[in-house]
Design a protein around this motif. Structure first.
Motif, PDB file in Angstrom:
ATOM      1  N   LYS A 159      45.926  17.525  34.079  1.00  0.00           N
ATOM      2  CA  LYS A 159      46.683  18.009  35.221  1.00  0.00           C
ATOM      3  C   LYS A 159      45.794  18.862  36.132  1.00  0.00           C
ATOM      4  CE  LYS A 159      50.542  16.325  33.577  1.00  0.00           C
ATOM      5  NZ  LYS A 159      51.177  15.130  34.193  1.00  0.00           N
ATOM      6  N   ASP A 160      46.045  18.778  37.411  1.00  0.00           N
ATOM      7  CA  ASP A 160      45.333  19.617  38.382  1.00  0.00           C
ATOM      8  C   ASP A 160      46.164  20.878  38.607  1.00  0.00           C
ATOM      9  OD1 ASP A 160      43.638  20.629  40.292  1.00  0.00           O
ATOM     10  OD2 ASP A 160      44.331  19.299  41.892  1.00  0.00           O
ATOM     11  N   ASP A 161      46.186  21.765  37.615  1.00  0.00           N
ATOM     12  CA  ASP A 161      47.108  22.902  37.656  1.00  0.00           C
ATOM     13  C   ASP A 161      46.426  24.259  37.451  1.00  0.00           C
ATOM     14  OD1 ASP A 161      46.442  22.607  34.999  1.00  0.00           O
ATOM     15  OD2 ASP A 161      48.510  22.576  34.246  1.00  0.00           O
ATOM     16  N   TRP A 162      45.098  24.310  37.584  1.00  0.00           N
ATOM     17  CA  TRP A 162      44.393  25.571  37.322  1.00  0.00           C
ATOM     18  C   TRP A 162      44.251  26.384  38.618  1.00  0.00           C
ATOM     19  CZ3 TRP A 162      43.921  28.234  33.170  1.00  0.00           C
ATOM     20  CH2 TRP A 162      43.003  29.281  33.080  1.00  0.00           C
ATOM     21  N   ASP A 163      45.336  27.042  39.026  1.00  0.00           N
ATOM     22  CA  ASP A 163      45.330  27.921  40.200  1.00  0.00           C
ATOM     23  C   ASP A 163      45.750  29.292  39.710  1.00  0.00           C
ATOM     24  OD1 ASP A 163      45.239  29.006  42.691  1.00  0.00           O
ATOM     25  OD2 ASP A 163      47.023  27.993  43.453  1.00  0.00           O
ATOM     26  N   THR A 164      44.789  30.087  39.254  1.00  0.00           N
ATOM     27  CA  THR A 164      45.048  31.288  38.484  1.00  0.00           C
ATOM     28  C   THR A 164      44.544  32.553  39.178  1.00  0.00           C
ATOM     29  OG1 THR A 164      42.999  30.810  37.292  1.00  0.00           O
ATOM     30  CG2 THR A 164      45.063  30.122  36.258  1.00  0.00           C
ATOM     31  N   LEU A 165      44.886  33.672  38.574  1.00  0.00           N
ATOM     32  CA  LEU A 165      44.468  34.967  39.100  1.00  0.00           C
ATOM     33  C   LEU A 165      42.964  35.148  39.005  1.00  0.00           C
ATOM     34  CD1 LEU A 165      45.417  37.810  40.113  1.00  0.00           C
ATOM     35  CD2 LEU A 165      45.500  38.485  37.695  1.00  0.00           C
ATOM     36  N   GLY A 166      42.393  34.785  37.874  1.00  0.00           N
ATOM     37  CA  GLY A 166      40.960  34.961  37.666  1.00  0.00           C
ATOM     38  C   GLY A 166      40.393  33.859  36.801  1.00  0.00           C
ATOM     39  N   MET A 167      39.117  33.983  36.454  1.00  0.00           N
ATOM     40  CA  MET A 167      38.404  32.973  35.670  1.00  0.00           C
ATOM     41  C   MET A 167      38.636  31.570  36.232  1.00  0.00           C
ATOM     42  SD  MET A 167      36.554  34.291  33.281  1.00  0.00           S
ATOM     43  CE  MET A 167      36.318  35.708  32.198  1.00  0.00           C
ATOM     44  N   ARG A 168      38.596  31.470  37.556  1.00  0.00           N
ATOM     45  CA  ARG A 168      38.987  30.232  38.221  1.00  0.00           C
ATOM     46  C   ARG A 168      37.967  29.107  38.002  1.00  0.00           C
ATOM     47  NH1 ARG A 168      42.760  30.805  42.361  1.00  0.00           N
ATOM     48  NH2 ARG A 168      41.521  29.939  44.055  1.00  0.00           N
ATOM     49  N   GLY A 169      36.707  29.469  37.867  1.00  0.00           N
ATOM     50  CA  GLY A 169      35.677  28.458  37.692  1.00  0.00           C
ATOM     51  C   GLY A 169      35.728  27.730  36.366  1.00  0.00           C
ATOM     52  N   THR A 170      36.469  28.258  35.387  1.00  0.00           N
ATOM     53  CA  THR A 170      36.544  27.556  34.098  1.00  0.00           C
ATOM     54  C   THR A 170      37.262  26.228  34.224  1.00  0.00           C
ATOM     55  OG1 THR A 170      38.645  28.572  33.425  1.00  0.00           O
ATOM     56  CG2 THR A 170      36.618  29.752  32.848  1.00  0.00           C
ATOM     57  N   ARG A 209      36.785  40.846  41.899  1.00  0.00           N
ATOM     58  CA  ARG A 209      36.739  39.616  41.099  1.00  0.00           C
ATOM     59  C   ARG A 209      36.614  39.930  39.612  1.00  0.00           C
ATOM     60  NH1 ARG A 209      32.162  37.074  39.754  1.00  0.00           N
ATOM     61  NH2 ARG A 209      30.995  37.904  41.534  1.00  0.00           N
ATOM     62  N   LEU A 210      35.784  40.903  39.257  1.00  0.00           N
ATOM     63  CA  LEU A 210      35.634  41.258  37.856  1.00  0.00           C
ATOM     64  C   LEU A 210      36.951  41.764  37.267  1.00  0.00           C
ATOM     65  CD1 LEU A 210      32.168  43.078  37.871  1.00  0.00           C
ATOM     66  CD2 LEU A 210      32.664  40.737  37.140  1.00  0.00           C
ATOM     67  N   TYR A 211      37.713  42.484  38.073  1.00  0.00           N
ATOM     68  CA  TYR A 211      39.012  42.969  37.603  1.00  0.00           C
ATOM     69  C   TYR A 211      39.932  41.797  37.274  1.00  0.00           C
ATOM     70  CZ  TYR A 211      43.468  45.424  37.485  1.00  0.00           C
ATOM     71  OH  TYR A 211      44.700  45.914  37.108  1.00  0.00           O
ATOM     72  N   ARG A 212      39.968  40.806  38.162  1.00  0.00           N
ATOM     73  CA  ARG A 212      40.831  39.650  37.909  1.00  0.00           C
ATOM     74  C   ARG A 212      40.334  38.839  36.719  1.00  0.00           C
ATOM     75  NH1 ARG A 212      40.230  36.245  41.500  1.00  0.00           N
ATOM     76  NH2 ARG A 212      38.737  37.208  42.919  1.00  0.00           N
ATOM     77  N   ASP A 213      39.010  38.718  36.606  1.00  0.00           N
ATOM     78  CA  ASP A 213      38.456  37.942  35.498  1.00  0.00           C
ATOM     79  C   ASP A 213      38.733  38.580  34.140  1.00  0.00           C
ATOM     80  OD1 ASP A 213      37.471  35.919  37.077  1.00  0.00           O
ATOM     81  OD2 ASP A 213      35.402  36.640  37.085  1.00  0.00           O
ATOM     82  N   CYS A 214      38.635  39.899  34.057  1.00  0.00           N
ATOM     83  CA  CYS A 214      38.783  40.534  32.744  1.00  0.00           C
ATOM     84  C   CYS A 214      40.215  40.456  32.230  1.00  0.00           C
ATOM     85  CB  CYS A 214      38.289  41.979  32.771  1.00  0.00           C
ATOM     86  SG  CYS A 214      39.381  43.168  33.563  1.00  0.00           S
ATOM     87  N   LEU A 215      41.181  40.245  33.110  1.00  0.00           N
ATOM     88  CA  LEU A 215      42.575  40.185  32.681  1.00  0.00           C
ATOM     89  C   LEU A 215      42.874  38.967  31.815  1.00  0.00           C
ATOM     90  CD1 LEU A 215      44.485  41.363  35.883  1.00  0.00           C
ATOM     91  CD2 LEU A 215      43.950  42.680  33.830  1.00  0.00           C
ATOM     92  N   ALA A 216      42.040  37.943  31.884  1.00  0.00           N
ATOM     93  CA  ALA A 216      42.256  36.769  31.030  1.00  0.00           C
ATOM     94  C   ALA A 216      42.203  37.139  29.559  1.00  0.00           C
ATOM     95  CB  ALA A 216      41.224  35.688  31.347  1.00  0.00           C
ATOM     96  N   GLY A 217      41.474  38.211  29.246  1.00  0.00           N
ATOM     97  CA  GLY A 217      41.372  38.659  27.864  1.00  0.00           C
ATOM     98  C   GLY A 217      42.690  39.113  27.268  1.00  0.00           C
TER      99      GLY A 217
END
Length: 379
Positions: A184-195, A348-356
């Protein structure tokens, strides 16, 4: 000496903001990492890889995450599966050899374990595994957070097989070229978008008998396939999040050395409150780094911790993710309002770290596990 050359890390860092902004997969980063041999870095030398040990691959992941967290998290999933291959081979499970030789040959491994609303995660699947009559299986179900979705060549997945003796979890590798799935083309997220961790619907994806890694009883255990996935997922995830916290502190330190206070007529780096904030961030990161390093060394050494491995590995992942989030928050406070702009790296780092917060083991699972350690199971 770092495995990934500094010039490659600089190039990867230079692309991180645009990848986040455009919500695209970092194809150029992957090419650079492949060219420098990083996809086979964790493969033992006897299988043709660079032979990095667990502590060394963790350190490399931390450095990569300092440059580009999303790229690091995506590649992390490949290394987890290579770690599984190492563990299987070390425990005499020959099915793991194909993972190691595959990584050297250029395979890109993705991680198809998590499922919607399934809080058992690794310890029980809602996906159906159907035996094909020849020892292989087809898989029918939905997997979420499937990092590397645009580029993987092999997907590690598992499903439940119901037999007369009871249920068991079937772990196997499916080949992208064989189809039987929909991404699915459904990866529209807050952070870690490049994954680009898109949802993958398994619609009969087939693994031949040779690609079946192990069949085990569901639930927490030290079975090689279960422990190998769990251990390398937690420790490499922890190492990756350490990179976010380290980078946040570095960005903030550079900023406050240049930013001046009108009231004090001095740079903010000399303000005692700012100094306390960044020191507080560094203290938390130091403790989390020590925990991750110790566990990485013990994994490599094959230390015996029994079932305590599971809560302790979960604790290390949690420590790294929480320390990283704390470091980013302290860095943002130290840098002031400029960091609130989307163009600022700390944003960006703030949004990325929230994936944890969401990745296993989450806070609820962690505390339940440690409550059982301290108090025993609920009677």
């Amino acid at each position: 000496m770092a495995f990934i050359p500094d010039d490659i890390l600089d190039q990867i860092h230079s692309r991180a903001a645009d990848i986040d902004e455009t919500n695209t997969f970092p194809h150029d980063d992957l090419a650079d990492l492949r060219d420098c041999g990083y996809l086979a870095a964790f493969v033992p030398k006897e299988f043709g890889g660079a032979g990095l040990n667990t502590e060394e691959i963790c350190a490399a992941q931390t450095k990569l995450a300092e440059a580009a967290p999303a790229t690091a998290l995506a590649i992390n999933m490949h290394h987890i599966i290579v770690g599984l291959g190492r563990h299987l081979v070390a425990r005499g499970v020959s099915s793991g050899e194909q993972i190691l030789t595959g990584a050297v040959a250029g395979e890109i491994y993705a991680f198809g374990i998590s499922e919607p609303s399934n809080d058992l995660v690794l310890f029980g699947s809602t996906t159906e595994a159907r035996e094909d009559g020849e020892g292989g299986y087809t898989f029918h179900g939905t997997k979420i957070f499937t990092s590397l979705a645009p580029v993987w060549t092999k997907l590690l997945t598992f499903g439940r097989e119901d037999t007369e003796e009871g249920s068991r979890s079937v772990f196997a590798l499916v080949d992208r070229a064989d189809g039987g799935f929909d991404i699915k083309d459904d990866w529209d997220t807050l952070g870690m978008r490049g994954t680009q961790s898109n949802t993958t619907v398994l619609e009969g994806a087939h693994a031949p008998a040779s690609a079946v890694l192990q069949k085990v009883a569901p639930g927490p255990s030290l079975e090689p396939v279960v422990f190998g996935i769990f251990a390398y997922f937690e420790i490499l995830l922890a190492a990756t999040y350490l990179g976010i916290g380290n980078r946040a502190i570095a960005v903030a330190a550079e900023s406050v050395k240049a930013r001046r206070s009108v009231k004090n007529d001095d740079v903010y780096a000399n303000d005692p409150d700012i100094r306390w904030r960044l020191a507080d961030a560094a203290i938390a990161m130091n403790s989390a780094s020590a925990e991750v390093t110790l566990l990485a060394r013990d994994i490599e050494a094959g230390a015996e911790r029994g079932m305590m491995w599971l809560p302790q590995l979960s604790s290390a992942k949690n420590a790294a993710a929480e320390a990283s989030r704390h470091a980013v928050e302290q860095a943002i406070r130290a840098c002031g309002g400029s960091s609130y702009y989307r163009s600022h790296e700390l944003s960006r780092l703030y949004r990325d770290c929230l994936a944890g917060l969401f990745q296993p083991s989450d806070q609820e699972s962690l505390h339940a596990a440690w409550a059982n350690v301290v108090l025993g199971p609920i009677g």
